[in-house]
Design a protein around this motif. Sequence first.
Motif, PDB file in Angstrom:
ATOM      1  N   VAL A 154       1.308  12.045   3.248  1.00 30.82           N
ATOM      2  CA  VAL A 154       2.297  11.503   2.313  1.00 30.82           C
ATOM      3  C   VAL A 154       2.188   9.985   2.282  1.00 30.82           C
ATOM      4  CG1 VAL A 154       4.740  11.297   1.761  1.00 30.82           C
ATOM      5  CG2 VAL A 154       3.876  13.425   2.768  1.00 30.82           C
ATOM      6  N   GLN A 155       2.023   9.432   1.095  1.00 36.01           N
ATOM      7  CA  GLN A 155       1.949   7.978   0.942  1.00 36.01           C
ATOM      8  C   GLN A 155       2.988   7.519  -0.070  1.00 36.01           C
ATOM      9  OE1 GLN A 155      -1.652   6.445  -0.803  1.00 36.01           O
ATOM     10  NE2 GLN A 155      -0.995   4.310  -0.641  1.00 36.01           N
ATOM     11  N   VAL A 156       3.942   6.720   0.401  1.00 36.63           N
ATOM     12  CA  VAL A 156       4.939   6.113  -0.484  1.00 36.63           C
ATOM     13  C   VAL A 156       4.354   4.821  -1.023  1.00 36.63           C
ATOM     14  CG1 VAL A 156       7.253   5.147  -0.650  1.00 36.63           C
ATOM     15  CG2 VAL A 156       6.834   7.136   0.813  1.00 36.63           C
ATOM     16  N   THR A 157       4.218   4.731  -2.341  1.00 38.02           N
ATOM     17  CA  THR A 157       3.627   3.538  -2.948  1.00 38.02           C
ATOM     18  C   THR A 157       4.719   2.543  -3.339  1.00 38.02           C
ATOM     19  OG1 THR A 157       3.705   4.163  -5.290  1.00 38.02           O
ATOM     20  CG2 THR A 157       1.931   5.116  -3.952  1.00 38.02           C
ATOM     21  N   ASP A 158       4.296   1.405  -3.839  1.00 38.57           N
ATOM     22  CA  ASP A 158       5.232   0.430  -4.408  1.00 38.57           C
ATOM     23  C   ASP A 158       5.075   0.389  -5.921  1.00 38.57           C
ATOM     24  OD1 ASP A 158       2.782  -0.768  -4.658  1.00 38.57           O
ATOM     25  OD2 ASP A 158       3.323  -2.626  -3.625  1.00 38.57           O
ATOM     26  N   GLN A 159       4.569   1.469  -6.503  1.00 43.32           N
ATOM     27  CA  GLN A 159       4.261   1.497  -7.927  1.00 43.32           C
ATOM     28  C   GLN A 159       5.271   2.349  -8.689  1.00 43.32           C
ATOM     29  OE1 GLN A 159       0.224   2.900  -8.291  1.00 43.32           O
ATOM     30  NE2 GLN A 159      -0.551   1.437  -6.772  1.00 43.32           N
ATOM     31  N   GLY A 160       5.432   2.020  -9.974  1.00 41.48           N
ATOM     32  CA  GLY A 160       6.194   2.875 -10.860  1.00 41.48           C
ATOM     33  C   GLY A 160       7.635   2.464 -11.086  1.00 41.48           C
ATOM     34  N   TRP A 161       8.079   1.333 -10.504  1.00 44.81           N
ATOM     35  CA  TRP A 161       9.476   0.945 -10.684  1.00 44.81           C
ATOM     36  C   TRP A 161       9.576  -0.563 -10.796  1.00 44.81           C
ATOM     37  CZ3 TRP A 161      13.298   3.719 -12.308  1.00 44.81           C
ATOM     38  CH2 TRP A 161      14.614   3.255 -12.212  1.00 44.81           C
ATOM     39  N   HIS A 162       9.970  -1.040 -11.991  1.00 48.04           N
ATOM     40  CA  HIS A 162      10.102  -2.476 -12.225  1.00 48.04           C
ATOM     41  C   HIS A 162      11.463  -2.837 -12.808  1.00 48.04           C
ATOM     42  CE1 HIS A 162       5.827  -2.911 -11.422  1.00 48.04           C
ATOM     43  NE2 HIS A 162       5.601  -1.893 -12.243  1.00 48.04           N
ATOM     44  N   ALA A 163      12.362  -1.877 -12.868  1.00 46.13           N
ATOM     45  CA  ALA A 163      13.652  -2.116 -13.508  1.00 46.13           C
ATOM     46  C   ALA A 163      14.528  -3.033 -12.666  1.00 46.13           C
ATOM     47  CB  ALA A 163      14.372  -0.797 -13.746  1.00 46.13           C
ATOM     48  N   VAL A 164      15.327  -3.853 -13.350  1.00 47.05           N
ATOM     49  CA  VAL A 164      16.352  -4.645 -12.667  1.00 47.05           C
ATOM     50  C   VAL A 164      17.549  -3.748 -12.350  1.00 47.05           C
ATOM     51  CG1 VAL A 164      17.946  -6.578 -12.917  1.00 47.05           C
ATOM     52  CG2 VAL A 164      15.588  -6.772 -13.765  1.00 47.05           C
ATOM     53  N   GLY A 165      17.988  -2.960 -13.347  1.00 46.90           N
ATOM     54  CA  GLY A 165      19.044  -1.998 -13.099  1.00 46.90           C
ATOM     55  C   GLY A 165      18.568  -0.885 -12.182  1.00 46.90           C
ATOM     56  N   MET A 166      19.448  -0.407 -11.328  1.00 49.56           N
ATOM     57  CA  MET A 166      19.145   0.651 -10.355  1.00 49.56           C
ATOM     58  C   MET A 166      18.002   0.253  -9.420  1.00 49.56           C
ATOM     59  SD  MET A 166      21.397   3.025 -10.972  1.00 49.56           S
ATOM     60  CE  MET A 166      20.787   4.488 -10.148  1.00 49.56           C
ATOM     61  N   ALA A 167      17.847  -1.040  -9.185  1.00 48.70           N
ATOM     62  CA  ALA A 167      16.723  -1.514  -8.364  1.00 48.70           C
ATOM     63  C   ALA A 167      16.752  -0.915  -6.968  1.00 48.70           C
ATOM     64  CB  ALA A 167      16.744  -3.037  -8.291  1.00 48.70           C
ATOM     65  N   ASP A 168      17.938  -0.749  -6.400  1.00 46.19           N
ATOM     66  CA  ASP A 168      18.032  -0.261  -5.029  1.00 46.19           C
ATOM     67  C   ASP A 168      17.719   1.222  -4.894  1.00 46.19           C
ATOM     68  OD1 ASP A 168      18.668  -2.775  -4.170  1.00 46.19           O
ATOM     69  OD2 ASP A 168      20.829  -2.426  -4.066  1.00 46.19           O
ATOM     70  N   SER A 169      17.597   1.935  -6.015  1.00 43.51           N
ATOM     71  CA  SER A 169      17.191   3.331  -5.925  1.00 43.51           C
ATOM     72  C   SER A 169      15.692   3.451  -5.657  1.00 43.51           C
ATOM     73  CB  SER A 169      17.541   4.092  -7.209  1.00 43.51           C
ATOM     74  OG  SER A 169      16.711   3.687  -8.283  1.00 43.51           O
ATOM     75  N   ALA A 170      14.928   2.397  -5.986  1.00 43.57           N
ATOM     76  CA  ALA A 170      13.499   2.308  -5.669  1.00 43.57           C
ATOM     77  C   ALA A 170      12.770   3.604  -5.995  1.00 43.57           C
ATOM     78  CB  ALA A 170      13.319   1.933  -4.199  1.00 43.57           C
ATOM     79  N   SER A 171      12.787   3.977  -7.265  1.00 43.62           N
ATOM     80  CA  SER A 171      12.213   5.258  -7.692  1.00 43.62           C
ATOM     81  C   SER A 171      10.716   5.113  -7.947  1.00 43.62           C
ATOM     82  CB  SER A 171      12.940   5.751  -8.946  1.00 43.62           C
ATOM     83  OG  SER A 171      14.315   5.912  -8.689  1.00 43.62           O
ATOM     84  N   VAL A 172       9.943   5.067  -6.880  1.00 38.00           N
ATOM     85  CA  VAL A 172       8.517   4.771  -6.950  1.00 38.00           C
ATOM     86  C   VAL A 172       7.689   6.052  -6.999  1.00 38.00           C
ATOM     87  CG1 VAL A 172       8.807   2.570  -5.761  1.00 38.00           C
ATOM     88  CG2 VAL A 172       8.390   4.652  -4.420  1.00 38.00           C
ATOM     89  N   ASP A 173       6.380   5.885  -7.108  1.00 35.38           N
ATOM     90  CA  ASP A 173       5.458   7.022  -7.051  1.00 35.38           C
ATOM     91  C   ASP A 173       5.156   7.363  -5.589  1.00 35.38           C
ATOM     92  OD1 ASP A 173       5.379   6.762  -9.786  1.00 35.38           O
ATOM     93  OD2 ASP A 173       3.342   5.941  -9.859  1.00 35.38           O
ATOM     94  N   VAL A 174       4.993   8.664  -5.328  1.00 35.60           N
ATOM     95  CA  VAL A 174       4.585   9.146  -4.011  1.00 35.60           C
ATOM     96  C   VAL A 174       3.326   9.986  -4.188  1.00 35.60           C
ATOM     97  CG1 VAL A 174       5.193  10.609  -2.036  1.00 35.60           C
ATOM     98  CG2 VAL A 174       6.917   9.114  -3.059  1.00 35.60           C
ATOM     99  N   ARG A 175       2.335   9.738  -3.337  1.00 36.63           N
ATOM    100  CA  ARG A 175       1.087  10.496  -3.397  1.00 36.63           C
ATOM    101  C   ARG A 175       1.025  11.496  -2.243  1.00 36.63           C
ATOM    102  NH1 ARG A 175      -1.404   5.140  -4.345  1.00 36.63           N
ATOM    103  NH2 ARG A 175      -1.547   4.848  -6.610  1.00 36.63           N
ATOM    104  N   PHE A 176       0.663  12.706  -2.590  1.00 33.50           N
ATOM    105  CA  PHE A 176       0.483  13.758  -1.594  1.00 33.50           C
ATOM    106  C   PHE A 176      -1.006  14.102  -1.521  1.00 33.50           C
ATOM    107  CE2 PHE A 176       4.786  14.382  -3.274  1.00 33.50           C
ATOM    108  CZ  PHE A 176       5.529  14.340  -2.104  1.00 33.50           C
ATOM    109  N   ASP A 177      -1.509  14.191  -0.305  1.00 31.17           N
ATOM    110  CA  ASP A 177      -2.922  14.507  -0.089  1.00 31.17           C
ATOM    111  C   ASP A 177      -3.015  15.620   0.953  1.00 31.17           C
ATOM    112  OD1 ASP A 177      -5.665  14.562   0.076  1.00 31.17           O
ATOM    113  OD2 ASP A 177      -5.864  12.634   1.092  1.00 31.17           O
ATOM    114  N   GLY A 178      -2.825  16.851   0.488  1.00 31.19           N
ATOM    115  CA  GLY A 178      -2.843  17.988   1.399  1.00 31.19           C
ATOM    116  C   GLY A 178      -1.656  18.008   2.342  1.00 31.19           C
TER     117      GLY A 178
END
Length: 340
Positions: A154-178
């Motif tokens: 499981v890899q939590v990225t820092d990608q996919g979320w640039h919004a000012v609103g709801m910033a603390d929800s940090a709704s980023v992309d997660v990569r699964f590799d098996g």
Amino acid sequence: MYDHTPDDGLQHLKLRHGCDLGLAHLVEAGLEVLPLPGSGQTLARWRALAEVAAHDLSLVKLFEGHTDALAIQAELGAKPTPGAARWATWCAEPPDARVAMEEPGDAAPGATVRLTGTKAWCSGAATVTHAIVSCWNADGEPCLAAVAMDQPGVQVTDQGWHAVGMADSASVDVRFDGASAVRVGGPGDYTRRPGFWQGGAGIAACWFGGALGIARTVRALMGNAPDAHRLAHLGAIDAALTPAAALLREAAQWIDRHPRDDARLVALRVRLAVEKAAGQVMHHAGRALGAGPLCRNAAFARAMADLPVFLRQSHAERDLAALGQIVAEDKTREPSSWML
């Protein structure tokens, strides 16, 4: 930090303003153990969600996801990890971010499976310990799996979320590799179960709570001798919130009376009504108070930035069209909700 206040024999959440809370605080205090949707106490569940939302919309995004994950597992007969686990529910399905599930040929609910792919819109990915993830099996069927985040696949990225609103929800992309996971329910169970639309209606309680927090600030900052213009805006806020609250109460009662029925119509109505009310509250709040609180009151400014982003979890005109289709389908009578 928080306390419980009895209401009709039930306990619902009350948060004190000025406290820096996170999902871990709520879980460790046992406050996430809410009545399940359709259990006879749906309104108590929604009141708790609304109170958290009135305090912090990013927090309720995580809190609602946690409580939804617990409800999904309860409804589908799965057993959540014991202890103070922090759950998320990641079931958005954009076409460019799908997770594949590899399972044994005779896999049944509770079997160990493997997840591979990218999951988008993963709120709280950096802070939760487990997640319910929507995924697809080899036959192209939608499935659910419960995955622990603390593993090499499981890899939590820092990608996919640039919004000012709801910033603390940090709704980023997660990569699964098996990544190792546990199958929850059978193919198609996520949207087929009654709790899907019951939970969708519960999101409206979160939106309502966000609008309620803004309304409370407007009322508190009216001053000792507000002029007629401020009073008119407060009156408009009351006229928006009151019917939305009434419809939420009515929807909760309907769900509790029909816990196994399809709540799609009820959910669409309440979501659209609350979305409209929340927009009206924000419009009048800004005009009532002017720029001062938007610039100098951090909690108010954050709520006014967060709520428009959170409301876009609605499908807007698509939901209006879906509701219109349901209303149009019955050619023999008009909707009972139109009658006094």
